[in-house]
Enzyme design. Structure first.
Site, mmCIF file in Angstrom:
data_model
loop_
_atom_site.group_PDB
_atom_site.id
_atom_site.type_symbol
_atom_site.label_atom_id
_atom_site.label_comp_id
_atom_site.label_asym_id
_atom_site.label_seq_id
_atom_site.Cartn_x
_atom_site.Cartn_y
_atom_site.Cartn_z
ATOM 1 N N GLU A 1 1.530 3.988 2.640
ATOM 2 C CA GLU A 1 2.087 3.606 3.946
ATOM 3 C C GLU A 1 3.605 3.756 3.917
ATOM 4 O O GLU A 1 4.371 2.798 3.992
ATOM 5 C CB GLU A 1 1.627 2.184 4.290
ATOM 6 C CG GLU A 1 0.106 2.123 4.441
ATOM 7 C CD GLU A 1 -0.495 0.725 4.369
ATOM 8 O OE1 GLU A 1 -1.732 0.610 4.339
ATOM 9 O OE2 GLU A 1 0.273 -0.251 4.330
ATOM 10 N N HIS B 1 3.447 -2.786 6.873
ATOM 11 C CA HIS B 1 2.337 -1.880 6.551
ATOM 12 C C HIS B 1 2.219 -0.744 7.563
ATOM 13 O O HIS B 1 2.890 -0.734 8.588
ATOM 14 C CB HIS B 1 1.013 -2.658 6.571
ATOM 15 C CG HIS B 1 0.847 -3.586 5.422
ATOM 16 N ND1 HIS B 1 -0.009 -3.330 4.373
ATOM 17 C CD2 HIS B 1 1.442 -4.772 5.139
ATOM 18 C CE1 HIS B 1 0.052 -4.327 3.512
ATOM 19 N NE2 HIS B 1 0.917 -5.219 3.946
ATOM 20 N N HIS C 1 0.869 -1.176 0.000
ATOM 21 C CA HIS C 1 0.000 0.000 0.000
ATOM 22 C C HIS C 1 0.908 1.229 0.000
ATOM 23 O O HIS C 1 1.545 1.528 1.009
ATOM 24 C CB HIS C 1 -0.907 -0.031 1.239
ATOM 25 C CG HIS C 1 -1.812 -1.226 1.246
ATOM 26 N ND1 HIS C 1 -2.115 -1.929 2.386
ATOM 27 C CD2 HIS C 1 -2.461 -1.821 0.219
ATOM 28 C CE1 HIS C 1 -2.937 -2.925 2.059
ATOM 29 N NE2 HIS C 1 -3.160 -2.885 0.758
ATOM 30 N N GLU D 1 2.134 -3.886 11.398
ATOM 31 C CA GLU D 1 1.456 -2.597 11.196
ATOM 32 C C GLU D 1 2.054 -1.526 12.100
ATOM 33 O O GLU D 1 2.261 -1.749 13.296
ATOM 34 C CB GLU D 1 -0.039 -2.733 11.523
ATOM 35 C CG GLU D 1 -0.794 -3.723 10.638
ATOM 36 C CD GLU D 1 -1.203 -3.149 9.283
ATOM 37 O OE1 GLU D 1 -1.003 -1.941 9.063
ATOM 38 O OE2 GLU D 1 -1.727 -3.931 8.458
HETATM 39 ZN ZN LIG Z 1 -1.381 -1.699 4.327
#
Ligand SMILES: [Zn+2]
Length: 376
Positions: free
Chosen positions: A169, A259, A166, A335
């Site tokens: 990010e 992420h 992504h 994350e």
């Molecule tokens: Zn992500």
């Protein structure tokens, strides 16, 4: 006054920039997609005057909860990014800043530029430990880079780390910079010891096209790469196709996919408890991985995170689940917050590029703690 986003990872649409007290802006959608949240723009204004910027479509963005307790980042020198007063009323995100210099940049998070990405890859290539592999072209014609660190051999364990599927990010690539710094430091004992019987495969940026285009979540044709791992295609998701192919050639014993999370103000790991092949030895190693991080850094915690999948319920289009199942290995999604680490808040900078890089370096210790047992 002038506002522009015509640069690497720029994203903003100017609706009205006539009055500095009521600047109206919108975030552009990712190309061929409905996702949007990433913004990055430059403003020229009046020295000493407060500028009030209203992002009027914030409420319909991909993660409206992401704007709660969130502060935008700003920078005058494009190196130091600090937080600026920001509020959200459920619809509009309002950013306030009094100009200390003639022009200033604003962004959703500290950008990681494509130039810096290229520097990172070429600088890694200078190390005798590194083989720089061209995996293939992206849909916009950029190159997919893989860094192989350590001398490959069948009996060595294979650790794969990918970041920034992504593209908005950007903390994920700051994380990789910190991790590589440690891994390529020949005076780092853990790195040296690890590399005796472990090979690292690092993809610093899974989505260069989305990064340059200023996307939040998708590639050049609007594909969310982290839903393509069951059956990637050269038409929609060549980035995943090439990486999966390289994984198939090398094998995988541990996989980390890096992420950023829009909502939660914490660092956390999401495991693969829901994949069919998940077994007791995976759970034990996962616990040791987390315990190591808990012991060495207050930036990590396990109280907050995603719901754990029930056995057999994992979404196998998601990278960590797909790789865990295909290679019967331990895998995590890691994350980091866009906001801050609520356990250790920093009012001036929030969660930052430097903290992301430090976490990347620290994660190597957790890899060290589990490496010996990855094939048990
Ligand atoms: Zn992500």
């Amino acid at each position: 006054m002038f506002i522009t986003a015509q640069f690497d990872s720029g994203n903003i649409e100017v609706i009205d920039a006539t009055n500095e007290n009521a600047i109206e802006l919108k975030i552009r959608k990712d190309h061929q997609s409905d996702f949007y949240q990433w913004f990055h723009f430059k403003l020229y204004g009046e020295l000493g005057a407060e500028h009030v910027m209203q992002i009027t479509n914030a409420g319909e963005s991909a993660y409206p909860d992401g704007w709660k307790d969130y502060s935008a980042v700003a920078s005058y020198d494009r190196e130091t990014w600090f937080r600026v007063p920001t509020s959200f009323d459920g619809k509009t995100l309002t950013i306030r800043h009094t100009l200390e210099q003639e022009s200033v940049y604003f962004a959703y998070f500290t950008p990681y530029s494509y130039e810096r990405h290229q520097d990172l890859v070429q600088s890694a290539q200078q190390s005798s430990l590194v083989e720089h592999v061209w995996l293939g072209p992206t849909l916009d014609g950029r190159d997919m880079n893989l860094l192989v660190i350590g001398e490959p051999a069948d009996n060595k364990r294979k650790v794969w780390i990918t970041a920034r599927q992504h593209p908005g990010e950007s903390m994920a690539e700051w994380f990789i910079e910190g991790l590589l710094g440690r891994l390529l430091d020949d005076e780092d004992g853990a790195a040296r010891k690890l590399l005796q019987d472990t090979v690292f495969y690092v993809v610093p940026n899974m989505n260069p096209d989305g990064s340059v285009r200023g996307h939040l979540r998708t590639n050049a044709v609007g594909t969310n790469l982290n839903r393509e791992w069951h059956e990637p295609s050269l038409q929609r998701s060549p980035e995943v196709y090439y990486v999966l192919q390289a994984m198939q050639e090398s094998g995988v014993d541990l996989y980390l996919d890096i992420h950023g999370d829009e909502n939660l103000p914490y660092n956390f790991l999401a495991g693969c408890e829901g994949v069919p092949c998940y077994k007791d030895s995976h759970a034990k190693l996962a616990q040791r991985f987390k315990d190591t991080l808990l012991a060495i850094t207050p930036e990590f915690q396990v109280a907050h995170g995603y719901d754990v999948d029930a056995p057999g319920e994992a979404n196998l289009t998601v990278a960590s689940n797909a790789v865990a199942e295909r290679f019967k290995c331990l895998a995590f999604t890691l994350e980091m917050p866009f906001k801050d680490n609520a356990n250790l808040p920093d009012e001036d900078f929030g969660w930052s590029a430097n903290r992301s890089a430090q976490l990347g370096a620290d994660v190597l210790s957790a890899v060290y703690a589990v490496a010996k047992n990855l094939r048990d």
